[in-house]
Design a protein around this motif. Structure first.
Motif, PDB file in Angstrom:
ATOM      1  N   GLN A  15      20.828 -24.885  70.681  1.00  0.00           N
ATOM      2  CA  GLN A  15      22.213 -24.900  71.181  1.00  0.00           C
ATOM      3  C   GLN A  15      23.250 -24.861  70.058  1.00  0.00           C
ATOM      4  O   GLN A  15      24.433 -24.667  70.311  1.00  0.00           O
ATOM      5  CB  GLN A  15      22.464 -26.143  72.048  1.00  0.00           C
ATOM      6  CG  GLN A  15      21.582 -26.223  73.271  1.00  0.00           C
ATOM      7  CD  GLN A  15      21.787 -25.047  74.205  1.00  0.00           C
ATOM      8  OE1 GLN A  15      22.898 -24.744  74.615  1.00  0.00           O
ATOM      9  NE2 GLN A  15      20.698 -24.342  74.512  1.00  0.00           N
ATOM     10  N   ASN A  43      13.816 -26.143  74.626  1.00  0.00           N
ATOM     11  CA  ASN A  43      14.958 -25.254  74.417  1.00  0.00           C
ATOM     12  C   ASN A  43      15.857 -25.277  75.641  1.00  0.00           C
ATOM     13  O   ASN A  43      15.390 -25.389  76.768  1.00  0.00           O
ATOM     14  CB  ASN A  43      14.502 -23.828  74.132  1.00  0.00           C
ATOM     15  CG  ASN A  43      14.007 -23.659  72.712  1.00  0.00           C
ATOM     16  OD1 ASN A  43      14.250 -24.500  71.847  1.00  0.00           O
ATOM     17  ND2 ASN A  43      13.314 -22.564  72.464  1.00  0.00           N
ATOM     18  N   GLY A  44      17.163 -25.207  75.387  1.00  0.00           N
ATOM     19  CA  GLY A  44      18.126 -25.222  76.467  1.00  0.00           C
ATOM     20  C   GLY A  44      18.656 -26.606  76.785  1.00  0.00           C
ATOM     21  O   GLY A  44      19.616 -26.755  77.532  1.00  0.00           O
TER      22      GLY A  44
END
Length: 157
Positions: free
Chosen positions: A154, A146-147
């Motif tokens: 996203q 994630n990220g």
């Protein structure tokens, strides 16, 4: 703009819907949404720019996208006896994001995928590899934390 909602499906031509069902439904656990037969017709020929097109089609729910899988009976399709390289123009591959790339890699290997290379961490938080499904089409599996700039989290709404 004019209301794009997102990518709906990717279409794949295979030599056998029976074999495709075994791979995508039985081995990968996706779900059949619809089956259709399209007989030769003027409308079909006009839409597909083929002559006397005759095919069966299966729509498959594959997590966050739909796969449209065709088996053409007519005209005779070219086989992937020597699959085109990833650098050729046109659609190059179908990618699946997975939770655990090593488990997915082994499962798909046992399900008939021929891998180009074992999973590789290409940058911090991003592992991936390419292979060929039982029909010669290039697939990718990737595991993103994630990220990551193009991870599912996203996308937002």
């Amino acid at each position: 703009m004019f209301g794009f909602k997102g990518v709906h499906h990717i279409a794949i031509s295979v030599p056998s819907l029976v074999e495709a069902k075994i791979f995508y439904i039985d081995k990968l656990g996706f779900t059949v949404l619809d089956n259709q037969h399209f007989s030769p017709s003027k409308m079909g020929d006009d839409l597909l720019q083929l002559k006397n097109a005759d095919c069966h089609m299966m729509m498959i729910k594959a997590c966050n996208i739909i796969l449209e899988v065709f088996e053409f009976h007519q005209p005779t399709a070219k086989t992937q006896d020597s699959p085109r390289p990833l650098c050729d123009h046109g659609y190059t591959h179908l990618s699946f994001e997975v939770e655990d790339i090593q488990i997915a890699y082994e499962h798909l290997k046992n399900s008939g995928v021929t891998w180009h290379h074992p999973p590789t961490e290409v940058s911090e938080g991003y592992k991936m590899t390419y292979g060929r499904d039982p029909f010669g089409n290039v697939i990718e599996i990737q595991q993103l934390q994630n990220g990551y700039p193009f991870s599912f989290d996203q996308l937002g709404e």
